[in-house]
Every structure is written in C-alpha cells, then in structure tokens.
Scaffold this motif. Structure first.
Motif, PDB file in Angstrom:
ATOM      1  N   GLU A 141       0.815  -1.217   0.000  1.00 37.07           N
ATOM      2  CA  GLU A 141       0.000   0.000   0.000  1.00 37.07           C
ATOM      3  C   GLU A 141       0.849   1.268   0.000  1.00 37.07           C
ATOM      4  OE1 GLU A 141      -3.221   0.145  -0.600  1.00 37.07           O
ATOM      5  OE2 GLU A 141      -3.015  -2.026  -0.834  1.00 37.07           O
ATOM      6  N   LYS A 142       2.019   1.202   0.620  1.00 38.44           N
ATOM      7  CA  LYS A 142       2.925   2.350   0.590  1.00 38.44           C
ATOM      8  C   LYS A 142       3.379   2.630  -0.835  1.00 38.44           C
ATOM      9  CE  LYS A 142       7.400   4.034   2.290  1.00 38.44           C
ATOM     10  NZ  LYS A 142       8.600   3.724   3.113  1.00 38.44           N
ATOM     11  N   LEU A 143       3.711   1.567  -1.566  1.00 42.86           N
ATOM     12  CA  LEU A 143       4.155   1.721  -2.952  1.00 42.86           C
ATOM     13  C   LEU A 143       3.012   2.180  -3.849  1.00 42.86           C
ATOM     14  CD1 LEU A 143       6.398  -1.462  -3.211  1.00 42.86           C
ATOM     15  CD2 LEU A 143       7.163   0.905  -3.063  1.00 42.86           C
ATOM     16  N   VAL A 144       1.824   1.657  -3.600  1.00 45.00           N
ATOM     17  CA  VAL A 144       0.650   2.061  -4.385  1.00 45.00           C
ATOM     18  C   VAL A 144       0.367   3.539  -4.183  1.00 45.00           C
ATOM     19  CG1 VAL A 144      -1.853   1.794  -4.623  1.00 45.00           C
ATOM     20  CG2 VAL A 144      -0.397  -0.232  -4.446  1.00 45.00           C
ATOM     21  N   ALA A 145       0.389   3.984  -2.928  1.00 48.97           N
ATOM     22  CA  ALA A 145       0.121   5.393  -2.626  1.00 48.97           C
ATOM     23  C   ALA A 145       1.144   6.297  -3.302  1.00 48.97           C
ATOM     24  CB  ALA A 145       0.138   5.612  -1.116  1.00 48.97           C
ATOM     25  N   ALA A 146       2.420   5.871  -3.281  1.00 51.22           N
ATOM     26  CA  ALA A 146       3.465   6.667  -3.928  1.00 51.22           C
ATOM     27  C   ALA A 146       3.238   6.740  -5.427  1.00 51.22           C
ATOM     28  CB  ALA A 146       4.836   6.064  -3.634  1.00 51.22           C
ATOM     29  N   ARG A 147       2.812   5.632  -6.010  1.00 52.57           N
ATOM     30  CA  ARG A 147       2.610   5.595  -7.458  1.00 52.57           C
ATOM     31  C   ARG A 147       1.477   6.527  -7.885  1.00 52.57           C
ATOM     32  NH1 ARG A 147       3.680   1.172 -10.885  1.00 52.57           N
ATOM     33  NH2 ARG A 147       5.226   0.634  -9.318  1.00 52.57           N
ATOM     34  N   VAL A 148       0.333   6.404  -7.245  1.00 54.77           N
ATOM     35  CA  VAL A 148      -0.815   7.210  -7.684  1.00 54.77           C
ATOM     36  C   VAL A 148      -0.658   8.685  -7.311  1.00 54.77           C
ATOM     37  CG1 VAL A 148      -2.387   5.235  -7.635  1.00 54.77           C
ATOM     38  CG2 VAL A 148      -2.149   6.665  -5.600  1.00 54.77           C
ATOM     39  N   SER A 149       0.143   8.970  -6.280  1.00 55.88           N
ATOM     40  CA  SER A 149       0.336  10.372  -5.884  1.00 55.88           C
ATOM     41  C   SER A 149       1.110  11.156  -6.921  1.00 55.88           C
ATOM     42  CB  SER A 149       1.055  10.446  -4.532  1.00 55.88           C
ATOM     43  OG  SER A 149       2.407  10.029  -4.650  1.00 55.88           O
ATOM     44  N   ARG A 150       1.803  10.469  -7.814  1.00 57.68           N
ATOM     45  CA  ARG A 150       2.568  11.167  -8.843  1.00 57.68           C
ATOM     46  C   ARG A 150       1.675  11.989  -9.770  1.00 57.68           C
ATOM     47  NH1 ARG A 150       5.681   6.812 -11.957  1.00 57.68           N
ATOM     48  NH2 ARG A 150       6.017   8.605 -13.334  1.00 57.68           N
ATOM     49  N   ALA A 151       0.411  11.620  -9.875  1.00 57.26           N
ATOM     50  CA  ALA A 151      -0.506  12.353 -10.753  1.00 57.26           C
ATOM     51  C   ALA A 151      -0.699  13.792 -10.305  1.00 57.26           C
ATOM     52  CB  ALA A 151      -1.855  11.641 -10.819  1.00 57.26           C
ATOM     53  N   ALA A 152      -0.294  14.107  -9.072  1.00 55.30           N
ATOM     54  CA  ALA A 152      -0.405  15.486  -8.580  1.00 55.30           C
ATOM     55  C   ALA A 152       0.443  16.446  -9.403  1.00 55.30           C
ATOM     56  CB  ALA A 152       0.010  15.550  -7.108  1.00 55.30           C
ATOM     57  N   VAL A 153       1.359  15.904 -10.209  1.00 55.49           N
ATOM     58  CA  VAL A 153       2.190  16.762 -11.055  1.00 55.49           C
ATOM     59  C   VAL A 153       1.337  17.526 -12.065  1.00 55.49           C
ATOM     60  CG1 VAL A 153       2.658  15.107 -12.922  1.00 55.49           C
ATOM     61  CG2 VAL A 153       4.395  16.784 -12.294  1.00 55.49           C
ATOM     62  N   PHE A 154       0.127  17.024 -12.336  1.00 56.73           N
ATOM     63  CA  PHE A 154      -0.768  17.685 -13.281  1.00 56.73           C
ATOM     64  C   PHE A 154      -1.526  18.854 -12.655  1.00 56.73           C
ATOM     65  CE2 PHE A 154      -0.823  13.371 -15.437  1.00 56.73           C
ATOM     66  CZ  PHE A 154      -0.045  13.780 -16.503  1.00 56.73           C
ATOM     67  N   ASP A 155      -1.462  18.973 -11.333  1.00 56.83           N
ATOM     68  CA  ASP A 155      -2.187  20.043 -10.652  1.00 56.83           C
ATOM     69  C   ASP A 155      -1.432  21.365 -10.778  1.00 56.83           C
ATOM     70  OD1 ASP A 155      -3.941  18.069  -9.889  1.00 56.83           O
ATOM     71  OD2 ASP A 155      -3.057  17.801  -7.904  1.00 56.83           O
ATOM     72  N   GLY A 156      -2.162  22.448 -10.885  1.00 59.03           N
ATOM     73  CA  GLY A 156      -1.530  23.766 -10.892  1.00 59.03           C
ATOM     74  C   GLY A 156      -1.145  24.233 -12.290  1.00 59.03           C
ATOM     75  N   GLU A 157      -0.655  25.451 -12.340  1.00 61.95           N
ATOM     76  CA  GLU A 157      -0.349  26.091 -13.619  1.00 61.95           C
ATOM     77  C   GLU A 157       0.928  25.560 -14.264  1.00 61.95           C
ATOM     78  OE1 GLU A 157      -0.245  30.263 -13.016  1.00 61.95           O
ATOM     79  OE2 GLU A 157      -2.369  30.421 -12.456  1.00 61.95           O
ATOM     80  N   GLY A 158       1.827  25.017 -13.474  1.00 59.74           N
ATOM     81  CA  GLY A 158       3.102  24.563 -14.021  1.00 59.74           C
ATOM     82  C   GLY A 158       3.104  23.119 -14.465  1.00 59.74           C
ATOM     83  N   ALA A 159       1.930  22.550 -14.720  1.00 56.67           N
ATOM     84  CA  ALA A 159       1.852  21.143 -15.104  1.00 56.67           C
ATOM     85  C   ALA A 159       2.586  20.889 -16.424  1.00 56.67           C
ATOM     86  CB  ALA A 159       0.393  20.724 -15.233  1.00 56.67           C
ATOM     87  N   PRO A 160       3.278  19.756 -16.524  1.00 60.76           N
ATOM     88  CA  PRO A 160       4.007  19.461 -17.766  1.00 60.76           C
ATOM     89  C   PRO A 160       3.061  19.081 -18.902  1.00 60.76           C
ATOM     90  CG  PRO A 160       4.101  17.585 -16.291  1.00 60.76           C
ATOM     91  CD  PRO A 160       3.444  18.697 -15.517  1.00 60.76           C
ATOM     92  N   LYS A 161       3.507  19.318 -20.125  1.00 60.67           N
ATOM     93  CA  LYS A 161       2.792  18.811 -21.291  1.00 60.67           C
ATOM     94  C   LYS A 161       3.129  17.325 -21.400  1.00 60.67           C
ATOM     95  CE  LYS A 161       3.245  23.250 -23.676  1.00 60.67           C
ATOM     96  NZ  LYS A 161       3.867  23.969 -24.825  1.00 60.67           N
ATOM     97  N   PHE A 162       2.105  16.495 -21.422  1.00 58.91           N
ATOM     98  CA  PHE A 162       2.307  15.048 -21.349  1.00 58.91           C
ATOM     99  C   PHE A 162       1.904  14.387 -22.665  1.00 58.91           C
ATOM    100  CE2 PHE A 162       0.837  10.752 -19.776  1.00 58.91           C
ATOM    101  CZ  PHE A 162       2.101  10.287 -19.462  1.00 58.91           C
ATOM    102  N   TRP A 163       2.785  13.527 -23.164  1.00 63.51           N
ATOM    103  CA  TRP A 163       2.525  12.766 -24.392  1.00 63.51           C
ATOM    104  C   TRP A 163       2.891  11.318 -24.106  1.00 63.51           C
ATOM    105  CZ3 TRP A 163       2.787  15.365 -29.692  1.00 63.51           C
ATOM    106  CH2 TRP A 163       2.462  14.455 -30.716  1.00 63.51           C
ATOM    107  N   ALA A 164       1.966  10.410 -24.256  1.00 63.60           N
ATOM    108  CA  ALA A 164       2.242   9.003 -23.980  1.00 63.60           C
ATOM    109  C   ALA A 164       1.859   8.150 -25.181  1.00 63.60           C
ATOM    110  CB  ALA A 164       1.470   8.536 -22.749  1.00 63.60           C
ATOM    111  N   ILE A 165       2.704   7.176 -25.468  1.00 59.81           N
ATOM    112  CA  ILE A 165       2.400   6.174 -26.494  1.00 59.81           C
ATOM    113  C   ILE A 165       2.329   4.821 -25.799  1.00 59.81           C
ATOM    114  CG2 ILE A 165       3.084   5.148 -28.682  1.00 59.81           C
ATOM    115  CD1 ILE A 165       4.749   7.641 -29.243  1.00 59.81           C
ATOM    116  N   LEU A 166       1.195   4.167 -25.909  1.00 59.73           N
ATOM    117  CA  LEU A 166       0.956   2.879 -25.260  1.00 59.73           C
ATOM    118  C   LEU A 166       0.916   1.769 -26.305  1.00 59.73           C
ATOM    119  CD1 LEU A 166      -0.025   4.919 -23.089  1.00 59.73           C
ATOM    120  CD2 LEU A 166      -1.875   3.329 -22.568  1.00 59.73           C
TER     121      LEU A 166
END
Length: 286
Positions: A141-166
């Motif tokens: 659960e510690k690892l899961v929480a760390a993983r999903v918390s990374r999405a906070a990078v999208f919050d705020g005005e300085g969010a990165p432009k994200f491009w993903a190829i799956l």
C-alpha cells in the motif's frame, strides 16, 4: 531584484540539509558556480539541492565536503536525507522522479506497463503485488500510494505537457477483473482529456519499430538540457549526454509516426473500456 527567499530549514530533512549547504557555501564566500566547478553538476542542480528540491548524489557530496572543508558532513548524511523523503519508489527512479516535478514536457513510451501518471490504485496494486508477492500489505500500500500520488504533477499552472504512447497489448492484457479494467481505461481517457495531454496507441499490427527494447521517457525543462530515462526490469538509467538524448528523441518521433492518431487512440481506449464494462472484451480474447 526581489529579495532572496531562503528555504525554511524546519520544513523537512532535505530542507535542513540544503539550508546547511547554502550556509557553508556562503560562509566560504563561494558562488554556486564556483562551488560546482570541478564536479559533473551544474548551478541549477546545486541550487535545487539547497532549496531541498533535489537529492544530493554521493560524488557531489564528497566534492562539497572537500571544497567547503566540512569534515565529511554532506557525504555522511546524503543517504539519510534521501531515505527521509520516503518516496516509496525504487532507488534507481529517484532522480527521474525529482525531474518529473519540474519538467516542462514528458514524453513516454509504455510497452509493458501503463505509465505511472495514468495508473489507478487497483492497477498499481496488481502490478506491485505481481512483482513483490512476498511483500506485506503495508509495504504494497505504501508503494501504491506513492505511485498514484505522482498524478499530482498535473495540478496547478506549471503542469508538464504530457505525451504518452501505449502498446496496444496494454489495453488487451487483462491484469484486473473486467470492471477494474474498464475503470482503468476510463481513468486514462479522463486524465488525457482533463490535462489536454496527447495519447497514442501503437497497434499490434505495427510490426518492428525503433523502441522495442524497453520503456522510455524524455523530459524537457525550462532552464536545463533535456534528459532521457530508460527503464527495464529492476533497473533504470537517466541519460543526459546530448547526442544520445537526441537519438532517443528521434526514435520517439519515429514511434509517433507509427502509432494511431490521438483521436483514433482515444476512441480505441474508450471502446475497450465499454467492452470490458459489458463483458465483451473477455469474449474477444477467448
């Protein structure tokens, strides 16, 4: 010029460490530039350490101790500072994670796993448990929480432009029950739309392509050269050599050209989510 804002050393162990580094540097009468001379690091790198925003590599700590005559203080404590961050991520991912926080753009190729920035807790839990079958529930659960918390990078005005190829196999591979797979794919579509990100799917019919050997992410910054991060099982490598980063970026551009369009990719993901929701995906796989 606005007054300098000193970091609050009481906020965290990294902030205290960085504040002490700045104090010792200024006591020695050295600028940031003078301090990094003779090392492999730049001014912005050292400045971020002083602000508690980046970890201190051991070789730079040794360099600073020698230059500032601090009797090994920074070398002795650099690992303790890193542990105090409690990131819940692999050691080899630490630098890439810190860079993620200030990146202007992130371009990611995901052949085997849904990118961390797009994962749901259920998906992260399944992946962590598969990789660490003997781990306790608390560790997982510690690892899961760390993983999903990374999405906070999208919050705020300085969010990165994200491009993903799956890779298309990520959509078809049933690593979760149907309902949770539907939730995962719907979550991906929602994040892409909400953040105005770009998502492409590389179809299974694409055949050979330039990035068949593993995961890749390329990050660009406002005041630093771009870097590439390549990851494989139990290891990762941060690459900042300009010529090599350029080659990785060219390979990523070729992969973009081979993938479905963003509109077609999003439609594919949303259709797959609906199929999982209605139980049709299982029938197709069978």
């Amino acid at each position: 010029m606005p007054p300098r804002k000193d970091p609050d050393a009481s906020v965290s162990v990294p902030s205290f460490y960085g504040s002490e580094l700045r104090y010792q540097r200024e006591q020695a009468g050295l600028t940031l530039q003078a301090t990094v001379e003779g090392s492999y690091y730049g001014v912005s790198y050292l400045s971020e350490i002083e602000r508690g925003q980046r970890r201190m590599p051991k070789d730079l700590a040794v360099h600073c101790d020698k230059l500032l005559k601090t009797d090994g203080f920074f070398e002795r404590h650099c690992e303790a500072v890193h542990k105090a961050r409690g990131t819940g991520h692999a050691e080899y991912f630490a630098d890439a994670l810190e860079m993620e926080q200030r990146a202007e753009s992130i371009e990611e190729w995901a052949p085997t796993l849904i990118p961390g920035l797009l994962q749901t807790a259920d998906y992260a839990r399944a992946i962590v448990r598969a990789a660490m079958p003997r781990a306790s529930d608390e560790e997982v659960e510690k690892l899961v929480a760390a993983r999903v918390s990374r999405a906070a990078v999208f919050d705020g005005e300085g969010a990165p432009k994200f491009w993903a190829i799956l890779d298309e196999t990520l959509i078809r591979r049933r690593v979760l029950p149907d309902e949770q797979m539907a939730n995962l794919l719907e979550h991906i579509a929602e994040v892409v739309k909400a953040t105005h990100s770009i998502l492409q799917v590389l179809p299974e019919s694409a055949g050979a392509h330039p990035l068949m050997t593993g995961e890749l992410r390329v990050m660009t910054f406002a005041d630093e050269p771009p870097v590439a991060y390549a990851e494989s099982l139990h290891s990762g490598q941060l690459i900042d050599y300009p010529a090599l980063v350029k080659q990785y970026r060219e390979s990523y551009d070729l992969l973009r050209a081979a993938a479905l369009s963003p509109a077609a990719s999003l439609a594919l993901i949303e259709a797959a989510a609906e199929d999982y929701r209605n139980g049709k995906q299982r029938t197709r796989l069978e």
